[in-house]
Design a protein around this motif. Structure first.
Motif, mmCIF file in Angstrom:
data_model
loop_
_atom_site.group_PDB
_atom_site.id
_atom_site.type_symbol
_atom_site.label_atom_id
_atom_site.label_comp_id
_atom_site.label_asym_id
_atom_site.label_seq_id
_atom_site.Cartn_x
_atom_site.Cartn_y
_atom_site.Cartn_z
ATOM 1 N N GLU A 155 0.804 -1.218 0.000
ATOM 2 C CA GLU A 155 0.000 0.000 0.000
ATOM 3 C C GLU A 155 0.839 1.271 0.000
ATOM 4 O OE1 GLU A 155 0.736 -1.136 4.297
ATOM 5 O OE2 GLU A 155 0.264 -2.152 2.410
ATOM 6 N N ASP A 156 2.150 1.138 -0.173
ATOM 7 C CA ASP A 156 2.979 2.346 -0.107
ATOM 8 C C ASP A 156 4.341 2.099 -0.749
ATOM 9 O OD1 ASP A 156 3.580 4.946 0.540
ATOM 10 O OD2 ASP A 156 4.292 4.479 2.553
ATOM 11 N N VAL A 157 4.874 3.118 -1.429
ATOM 12 C CA VAL A 157 6.204 3.057 -2.023
ATOM 13 C C VAL A 157 6.951 4.336 -1.658
ATOM 14 C CG1 VAL A 157 7.562 2.946 -4.152
ATOM 15 C CG2 VAL A 157 5.409 1.682 -3.987
ATOM 16 N N LYS A 158 8.114 4.190 -1.057
ATOM 17 C CA LYS A 158 8.961 5.342 -0.751
ATOM 18 C C LYS A 158 10.374 5.061 -1.263
ATOM 19 C CE LYS A 158 6.638 7.347 3.279
ATOM 20 N NZ LYS A 158 5.486 6.456 3.429
ATOM 21 N N PHE A 159 11.033 6.111 -1.735
ATOM 22 C CA PHE A 159 12.357 5.975 -2.330
ATOM 23 C C PHE A 159 13.268 7.049 -1.741
ATOM 24 C CE2 PHE A 159 15.503 6.618 -5.748
ATOM 25 C CZ PHE A 159 15.894 5.310 -5.977
ATOM 26 N N TYR A 160 14.514 6.654 -1.442
ATOM 27 C CA TYR A 160 15.454 7.588 -0.816
ATOM 28 C C TYR A 160 16.809 7.525 -1.518
ATOM 29 C CZ TYR A 160 12.103 7.111 3.040
ATOM 30 O OH TYR A 160 10.960 7.067 3.805
ATOM 31 N N GLU A 161 17.475 8.665 -1.570
ATOM 32 C CA GLU A 161 18.886 8.713 -1.923
ATOM 33 C C GLU A 161 19.655 8.925 -0.627
ATOM 34 O OE1 GLU A 161 19.385 11.829 -4.766
ATOM 35 O OE2 GLU A 161 18.593 10.634 -6.427
ATOM 36 N N ALA A 162 20.739 8.176 -0.450
ATOM 37 C CA ALA A 162 21.441 8.218 0.826
ATOM 38 C C ALA A 162 22.947 8.140 0.634
ATOM 39 C CB ALA A 162 20.967 7.062 1.720
ATOM 40 N N THR A 163 23.655 8.619 1.639
ATOM 41 C CA THR A 163 25.086 8.413 1.763
ATOM 42 C C THR A 163 25.316 7.892 3.171
ATOM 43 O OG1 THR A 163 25.671 10.570 2.727
ATOM 44 C CG2 THR A 163 25.469 10.457 0.315
ATOM 45 N N LYS A 164 26.557 7.698 3.512
ATOM 46 C CA LYS A 164 26.868 7.263 4.872
ATOM 47 C C LYS A 164 26.394 8.293 5.887
ATOM 48 C CE LYS A 164 30.732 5.454 7.599
ATOM 49 N NZ LYS A 164 32.165 5.106 7.581
ATOM 50 N N TYR A 165 26.284 9.551 5.438
ATOM 51 C CA TYR A 165 26.002 10.647 6.350
ATOM 52 C C TYR A 165 24.627 11.272 6.169
ATOM 53 C CZ TYR A 165 30.974 10.642 7.471
ATOM 54 O OH TYR A 165 32.224 10.276 7.889
ATOM 55 N N SER A 166 23.879 10.856 5.173
ATOM 56 C CA SER A 166 22.639 11.573 4.905
ATOM 57 C C SER A 166 21.606 10.668 4.256
ATOM 58 C CB SER A 166 22.918 12.768 3.980
ATOM 59 O OG SER A 166 23.319 12.317 2.697
ATOM 60 N N ILE A 167 20.351 11.130 4.317
ATOM 61 C CA ILE A 167 19.261 10.462 3.611
ATOM 62 C C ILE A 167 18.284 11.529 3.151
ATOM 63 C CG2 ILE A 167 18.035 10.019 5.796
ATOM 64 C CD1 ILE A 167 16.870 7.492 4.450
ATOM 65 N N MET A 168 17.817 11.386 1.918
ATOM 66 C CA MET A 168 16.928 12.385 1.332
ATOM 67 C C MET A 168 15.796 11.675 0.602
ATOM 68 S SD MET A 168 16.653 15.717 1.039
ATOM 69 C CE MET A 168 18.363 16.202 1.359
ATOM 70 N N PRO A 169 14.516 11.967 0.957
ATOM 71 C CA PRO A 169 13.404 11.354 0.221
ATOM 72 C C PRO A 169 13.331 11.875 -1.203
ATOM 73 C CG PRO A 169 12.595 12.977 1.801
ATOM 74 C CD PRO A 169 14.064 12.852 2.043
ATOM 75 N N VAL A 170 12.992 11.004 -2.138
ATOM 76 C CA VAL A 170 12.842 11.375 -3.541
ATOM 77 C C VAL A 170 11.399 11.103 -3.953
ATOM 78 C CG1 VAL A 170 13.597 10.917 -5.903
ATOM 79 C CG2 VAL A 170 15.253 10.821 -4.033
#
Length: 384
Positions: A139-154
């Motif tokens: 019922e849900d799809v989420k996608f993230y771009e990440a590094t060792k130090y960060s995460i950002m929703p796309v």
């Protein structure tokens, strides 16, 4: 809660002011330390020390108050301290303030200069340290771009169906289905429900996952980063079957993504992705060793600083928790060294790290025992 990204990094790197304060403290995510407000007390202690040094430098009280006001507001914000990661970085001047919650266990440190101290955050800017996270449920799809130090929703709503029913039709009653896994004896997952046979259920879920896979295909193939999937364990084999992306990580984060906040998702994904994040760093270290007797490497700090400003540095290795003080004369391309930060001296390691990133090079913070050339606190692999 704010996590560092490339735009933030550039802003910090380019910022100049007569008095810039950088503070780093380790923080705890939960537990007794949070209940006892250990994080809050730690920042209070660092700011007290910084304020004392500012007074010793004869900084005007009004400027000190402007620098300290947002820091004190953080100290007094009880809700802020409930949402921490492993480290907190604070950057403040009389007309600028930012703080970043990052999954890095900093040693307590502060820096007062005409620039911000961004060296501890530099590894977040290494492109090879990036990976993607797909948190997927029926019922849900989420996608993230990440590094060792960060995460950002796309935002991917325009690329993929956001739930199974959008793909297979709203006559499919996902809530009517129940799933249970037989843990003993290695028996397969059993699908129970009112919408059709087990085989039909699998086909429909695979249809949904294939639509997600195809929707993300172009985006994923731009950089070909490792993709970590977070889903319930019975779904992952179906996703693997639907997947066409060549860089899918074979280990899954098992569970319901809704049970974790964004920092929790990042922490779990990093445990799986971390082995992939050091591959380029290790390759560069081997390259340095291969070329160590040639003019394509140097461990002389003065040579490295000049080379950085000329855009000659491909990869810079900096010893973690080390420091080199001094000044750099851009016009004469000369470096002078000092034993301390007094009399306008700056961190030459911080300068080299910022400039290397600005000129398109890579920077790695490395423990002493893993430096390619241990006799120096900086090693540089030069461009051919």
């Amino acid at each position: 809660m704010s996590m560092i990204n490339e735009q933030d990094f550039k802003q910090l790197s380019n910022y100049k002011n007569e008095t810039c304060v950088s503070i780093f403290i380790p923080t705890q995510r939960a537990g007794k330390e949070v209940l006892e407000e250990k994080n809050k007390k730690h920042l209070h202690s660092e700011w007290t020390e910084v304020k004392k040094k500012l007074k010793e430098k004869n900084i005007d009280d009004k400027i000190i108050d402007k620098i300290g006001k947002p820091i004190q507001e953080l100290i007094d914000n009880r809700d802020f301290w409930r949402h921490q990661s492993d480290g907190l970085a604070i950057f403040s001047s009389e007309d600028f303030f930012e703080n970043y919650t990052v999954p890095v266990n900093f040693e307590a440190y502060h820096y007062i200069s005409q620039e911000f101290y961004i060296k501890p955050l530099v590894p977040a800017m290494n492109g090879d340290g990036k990976f993607n996270i797909l948190a997927i449920q029926l019922e849900d799809v989420k996608f993230y771009e990440a590094t060792k130090y960060s995460i950002m929703p796309v935002e991917v709503d325009d690329l993929t169906p956001s739930r199974l029913e959008e793909r297979v039709g709203f006559d499919y009653k996902e809530k009517a289905l129940q799933f249970r896994t037989q843990g003993e004896g290695g028996e397969k997952t059993q699908f129970h429900g009112h919408g059709g046979s087990e085989r039909d259920d699998r086909v429909e879920i695979k249809q949904f996952f294939r639509a997600v896979d195809q929707g993300l295909k172009d985006h994923l193939n731009r950089e070909k980063l490792p993709l970590v999937v977070y889903c319930q364990d019975y779904l992952f084999p179906i996703y693997q079957d639907a997947n066409t992306y060549n860089h899918l990580v074979e280990e899954v984060i098992q569970g319901n993504p809704n049970d974790s906040d964004m920092l929790g998702i990042h922490q779990k994904a990093l445990e799986i992705a971390e082995p992939f994040l050091n591959e380029n760093r290790d390759e560069k270290k081997e390259k340095y060793k291969e070329l160590s007797q040639t003019e394509n490497t140097t461990s002389a700090v003065s040579d490295i600083i000049s080379a950085v400003h000329q855009g000659k540095v491909d990869t810079l290795f900096i010893e973690n928790r080390a420091e080199v003080w001094g000044k750099y004369n851009k016009d004469k391309m000369e470096v002078s060294f000092s034993e301390n930060q007094e009399n306008g001296n700056i961190s030459l390691l911080n300068l080299a790290a910022k400039k290397t990133i600005e000129m398109g090079g890579k920077v790695y913070l490395v423990e002493h025992e893993f430096m390619p050339q241990k006799k120096s606190k900086m090693n540089a692999l030069l461009r051919f």
